[in-house]
Write a protein that holds these residues in place. Structure first.
Motif, PDB file in Angstrom:
ATOM      1  N   GLN A 202       0.778  -1.237   0.000  1.00  0.00           N
ATOM      2  CA  GLN A 202       0.000   0.000   0.000  1.00  0.00           C
ATOM      3  C   GLN A 202       0.820   1.304   0.000  1.00  0.00           C
ATOM      4  N   PRO A 203       1.838   1.437   0.861  1.00  0.00           N
ATOM      5  CA  PRO A 203       2.565   2.711   0.880  1.00  0.00           C
ATOM      6  C   PRO A 203       3.278   2.996  -0.443  1.00  0.00           C
ATOM      7  N   CYS A 211       9.310   6.229   2.019  1.00  0.00           N
ATOM      8  CA  CYS A 211      10.563   5.519   2.318  1.00  0.00           C
ATOM      9  C   CYS A 211      11.800   6.154   1.678  1.00  0.00           C
ATOM     10  N   GLN A 230      12.966   1.334   9.164  1.00  0.00           N
ATOM     11  CA  GLN A 230      12.204   1.852   8.037  1.00  0.00           C
ATOM     12  C   GLN A 230      10.794   1.258   8.057  1.00  0.00           C
ATOM     13  N   HIS A 235       4.871  -0.763  10.743  1.00  0.00           N
ATOM     14  CA  HIS A 235       4.534  -2.102  11.222  1.00  0.00           C
ATOM     15  C   HIS A 235       4.970  -2.272  12.659  1.00  0.00           C
ATOM     16  N   ALA A 280       1.752 -12.932  -1.267  1.00  0.00           N
ATOM     17  CA  ALA A 280       0.909 -12.008  -0.494  1.00  0.00           C
ATOM     18  C   ALA A 280       1.688 -11.289   0.593  1.00  0.00           C
TER      19      ALA A 280
HETATM   20  C1  HEC Z   1       4.272   4.112   5.396  1.00  0.00           C
HETATM   21  C2  HEC Z   1       3.855   2.920   6.126  1.00  0.00           C
HETATM   22  C3  HEC Z   1       4.541   1.624   5.763  1.00  0.00           C
HETATM   23  C4  HEC Z   1       5.888   1.362   5.700  1.00  0.00           C
HETATM   24  C5  HEC Z   1       7.050   2.324   5.931  1.00  0.00           C
HETATM   25  C6  HEC Z   1       6.010  -0.040   5.416  1.00  0.00           C
HETATM   26  N1  HEC Z   1       4.766  -0.607   5.289  1.00  0.00           N
HETATM   27 FE1  HEC Z   1       4.367  -2.567   4.882  1.00  0.00          FE
HETATM   28  N2  HEC Z   1       2.404  -2.160   4.785  1.00  0.00           N
HETATM   29  C7  HEC Z   1       1.829  -0.945   5.070  1.00  0.00           C
HETATM   30  C8  HEC Z   1       0.402  -1.050   4.892  1.00  0.00           C
HETATM   31  C9  HEC Z   1      -0.602   0.073   5.100  1.00  0.00           C
HETATM   32  C10 HEC Z   1       0.138  -2.382   4.487  1.00  0.00           C
HETATM   33  C11 HEC Z   1      -1.193  -3.017   4.193  1.00  0.00           C
HETATM   34  C12 HEC Z   1      -1.688  -3.589   5.464  1.00  0.00           C
HETATM   35  C13 HEC Z   1      -2.960  -4.360   5.301  1.00  0.00           C
HETATM   36  O1  HEC Z   1      -3.384  -4.617   4.199  1.00  0.00           O
HETATM   37  O2  HEC Z   1      -3.494  -4.721   6.346  1.00  0.00           O
HETATM   38  C14 HEC Z   1       1.425  -3.041   4.442  1.00  0.00           C
HETATM   39  C15 HEC Z   1       1.598  -4.405   4.132  1.00  0.00           C
HETATM   40  C16 HEC Z   1       2.782  -5.092   4.258  1.00  0.00           C
HETATM   41  C17 HEC Z   1       2.961  -6.518   4.098  1.00  0.00           C
HETATM   42  C18 HEC Z   1       1.884  -7.498   3.746  1.00  0.00           C
HETATM   43  C19 HEC Z   1       1.055  -7.747   4.941  1.00  0.00           C
HETATM   44  C20 HEC Z   1      -0.255  -8.317   4.644  1.00  0.00           C
HETATM   45  O3  HEC Z   1      -0.986  -8.508   5.621  1.00  0.00           O
HETATM   46  O4  HEC Z   1      -0.592  -8.550   3.496  1.00  0.00           O
HETATM   47  C21 HEC Z   1       4.273  -6.809   4.319  1.00  0.00           C
HETATM   48  C22 HEC Z   1       4.925  -8.161   4.290  1.00  0.00           C
HETATM   49  C23 HEC Z   1       4.929  -5.536   4.572  1.00  0.00           C
HETATM   50  N3  HEC Z   1       3.987  -4.520   4.539  1.00  0.00           N
HETATM   51  C24 HEC Z   1       6.277  -5.417   4.800  1.00  0.00           C
HETATM   52  C25 HEC Z   1       6.928  -4.213   4.910  1.00  0.00           C
HETATM   53  C26 HEC Z   1       8.359  -4.086   4.945  1.00  0.00           C
HETATM   54  C27 HEC Z   1       9.330  -5.213   4.844  1.00  0.00           C
HETATM   55  C28 HEC Z   1       8.626  -2.748   5.082  1.00  0.00           C
HETATM   56  C29 HEC Z   1       9.975  -2.077   5.149  1.00  0.00           C
HETATM   57  C30 HEC Z   1      10.779  -2.174   3.946  1.00  0.00           C
HETATM   58  C31 HEC Z   1       7.360  -2.048   5.134  1.00  0.00           C
HETATM   59  N4  HEC Z   1       6.359  -2.969   5.018  1.00  0.00           N
HETATM   60  C32 HEC Z   1       7.226  -0.681   5.295  1.00  0.00           C
HETATM   61  C33 HEC Z   1       2.479   0.209   5.459  1.00  0.00           C
HETATM   62  C34 HEC Z   1       3.848   0.373   5.502  1.00  0.00           C
END
Ligand code: HEC
Ligand code: HEC
Ligand code: HEC
Ligand code: HEC
Ligand code: HEC
Ligand code: HEC
Ligand code: HEC
Ligand code: HEC
Ligand code: HEC
Ligand code: HEC
Length: 284
Positions: A202-203, A211, A230, A235, A280
């Motif tokens: 999403q982000p 990022c 990061q 999370h 996923a």
């Molecule tokens: C700006 C906020 C933000 C940052 C920074 C971020 N994420 Fe996310 N991430 C999200 C959101 C919002 C979702 C969607 C969550 C959902 O669908 O419930 C997500 C989903 C995910 C998912 C899938 C989870 C799922 O339930 O499907 C993973 C794996 C993930 N992120 C890993 C990472 C990793 C690794 C990093 C660092 C490199 C990162 N994220 C950085 C906001 C962020």
């Protein structure tokens, strides 16, 4: 003494036919004729008529050149108000790139067109990569510093330019970006990040700037924070391989080498999105 009618006629002729070039010859101090080697030297048919298109008819100046300013002057002796000198340029340049000048950040900051442009040189410095960069950095010292950080866009190397991303004349977007959104701006060169992805992160689809800092950072890949931190801006560190990275934070309690002191990316490598059927969790 000439009849009043004759005087009036003479004045009218003077106005009709600007005499700028009679006095303004080419000198080392004022190499004004270089303008004839630019598109502006051909305005209104060229010659002195072209001078008028920027400096105005300047009748008073022609009669008393040391006493009276030209209608529009950019200095050094007389300097018209910024709005007036910019106005002279805007009579012709109010479309396309310059469309959003009025109300743009640089206009609000009272910048003159001539803060950047130099009309009397054969090649306007803004039309060369080096001239442009020097100009932008002379005011934007923060970006100048960022551009020298370990991770950066290759701006100093001339492979990307400030104007690839910004329109210095203003734009209807945040930070005067050239594309409608920040992400669109990045996709112009990083198309593979646009997707579409089966599994989106999403982000990433929202804002690359969550990022990355486009100008430069101390982290690799223009990242704004280090490894797990990061990711943990969003999370929760509480439920899954988290800050400590010791055995306790994993479900199995093992001290797997891929977890200990390691980056989330060791497993979630497809952080920009995944097209793998079972991607996923962005792990493949
Ligand atoms: C700006 C906020 C933000 C940052 C920074 C971020 N994420 Fe996310 N991430 C999200 C959101 C919002 C979702 C969607 C969550 C959902 O669908 O419930 C997500 C989903 C995910 C998912 C899938 C989870 C799922 O339930 O499907 C993973 C794996 C993930 N992120 C890993 C990472 C990793 C690794 C990093 C660092 C490199 C990162 N994220 C950085 C906001 C962020
Ligand atoms: C009779 C001679 C004469 C004519 C005709 C004349 N100028 Fe000048 N101009 C001068 C002199 C002399 C100066 C320098 C004034 C000073 O420094 O005191 C000058 C200065 C200027 C300047 C610099 C102003 C500044 O702020 O430093 C501009 C621009 C200019 N003239 C434009 C024009 C234009 C355009 C025309 C034609 C429409 C024109 N001049 C016609 C003699 C002339
Ligand atoms: C495109 C608009 C434009 C046109 C056309 C133009 N000028 Fe200028 N002139 C400027 C600007 C802008 C400056 C301020 C210095 C600069 O940016 O180069 C200037 C500066 C000057 C100066 C002061 C130079 C100095 O440094 O002392 C003189 C004199 C002058 N112009 C005369 C002329 C004459 C004569 C013509 C016709 C041959 C002419 N200009 C045509 C825009 C123009
Ligand atoms: C009378 C109309 C007119 C005025 C006034 C005018 N310009 Fe232009 N300008 C043109 C035209 C015509 C061109 C050539 C076609 C084009 O690039 O759009 C041009 C080209 C340019 C270029 C590109 C130059 C190049 O070498 O390709 C710049 C930069 C520029 N103008 C800046 C200015 C600035 C700054 C001013 C005010 C000091 C100004 N113009 C005043 C008509 C004008
Ligand atoms: C902050 C610096 C800056 C200011 C202020 C500025 N320009 Fe520019 N201008 C540039 C740069 C840089 C370029 C080259 C654009 C590129 O390479 O994409 C440029 C290009 C141009 C061009 C060339 C053709 C085009 O549209 O790309 C024109 C015309 C122009 N500017 C007119 C103006 C006018 C008129 C003003 C004042 C209302 C002005 N500029 C103010 C930096 C500036
Ligand atoms: C790869 C694209 C890109 C390049 C190249 C780039 N910028 Fe930016 N710039 C951006 C983006 C995106 C933002 C918006 C950041 C935000 O809002 O988080 C921005 C923001 C800015 C800001 C607003 C203040 C800030 O930091 O948020 C300034 C000033 C700026 N840039 C100047 C420059 C200068 C000067 C150059 C050339 C040395 C340059 N930029 C090169 C993408 C770029
Ligand atoms: C004469 C000084 C000056 C020059 C030269 C200059 N700028 Fe600026 N610029 C400013 C000021 C002042 C601001 C408003 C404060 C800030 O954001 O830093 C600004 C703001 C900006 C912004 C942020 C806009 C926003 O929405 O916040 C960008 C992007 C930018 N400039 C890009 C450029 C580029 C690209 C160049 C070179 C072509 C350039 N500037 C040349 C003074 C300048
Ligand atoms: C004008 C083209 C262009 C635009 C627009 C652009 N980039 Fe880049 N980007 C590049 C180039 C060229 C490189 C260097 C590639 C290389 O060295 O292989 C690069 C490298 C990167 C890197 C890797 C940096 C490193 O340290 O290795 C990241 C991250 C990046 N860009 C993010 C972005 C983001 C985010 C945006 C939007 C704000 C953006 N880019 C817009 C051309 C662009
Ligand atoms: C959730 C945080 C996050 C977001 C949002 C994000 N990135 Fe990244 N990006 C990373 C991480 C972490 C790396 C380094 C690991 C890697 O190479 O995948 C990276 C690396 C890169 C690289 C250099 C390596 C490569 O894969 O080519 C580019 C280019 C890049 N990102 C562009 C973008 C663009 C464009 C966007 C917006 C569409 C974006 N990123 C959004 C986290 C993010
Ligand atoms: C050792 C490999 C590994 C590391 C390191 C790792 N993860 Fe995971 N993560 C996984 C696996 C495997 C899943 C899928 C679990 C599942 O499907 O139940 C997952 C799931 C997730 C999810 C989705 C959670 C949910 O409720 O389904 C998020 C968000 C996430 N990880 C974020 C992170 C972040 C942030 C980090 C870094 C602090 C990280 N992961 C480090 C392997 C790892």
């Amino acid at each position: 003494m000439a009849a009043p009618a004759a005087v009036a006629q003479e004045a009218e002729e003077a106005a009709a036919e600007p005499r700028c070039l009679m006095c303004h010859r080419e000198t080392a101090d004022q190499p004004v004729h270089a303008i004839f080697r630019t598109p502006h030297g051909q305005l209104e048919g060229g010659g002195a008529a072209s001078c008028v298109s920027c400096h105005g008819a300047s009748d008073d100046h022609q009669r008393g050149p040391t006493r009276n300013a030209p209608d529009v002057s950019f200095g050094p002796k007389w300097e018209s108000a910024t709005a007036d000198s910019n106005g002279a340029c805007l009579t012709c340049h109010q479309k396309e790139e310059q469309m959003f000048w009025l109300g743009g950040v640089h206009e609000q900051e009272d910048l003159a067109c001539t803060s950047c442009h130099d009309s009397h040189t054969p090649r306007d410095p803004m039309l060369t990569a080096a001239g442009q960069l020097e100009n932008c950095l002379s005011c934007h010292t923060r970006q100048q510093a960022q551009m020298r950080l370990p991770s950066r866009h290759p701006i100093l190397e001339g492979k990307t330019a400030c104007t690839d991303c910004h329109n210095p004349h203003g734009a209807a977007t945040e930070a005067m970006l050239t594309a409608p959104t920040l992400n669109d701006n990045c996709y112009e060169c990083h198309q593979e990040k646009r997707g579409p992805f089966l599994w989106e992160h999403q982000p990433v689809t929202e804002n690359c700037g969550y990022c990355h800092n486009p100008h430069g950072t101390v982290q690799p890949n223009l990242l704004t924070a280090r490894g797990p931190f990061q990711c943990q801006q969003c999370h929760s560190a509480a439920f899954h391989p988290s800050v400590a990275y010791d055995g306790r934070s994993t479900t199995s309690g093992s001290s797997n080498q891929y977890v200990l002191g390691k980056n989330c990316l060791n497993c979630h490598s497809q952080v920009h999105g995944s097209n793998h059927p079972s991607g996923a969790r962005l792990t493949r």
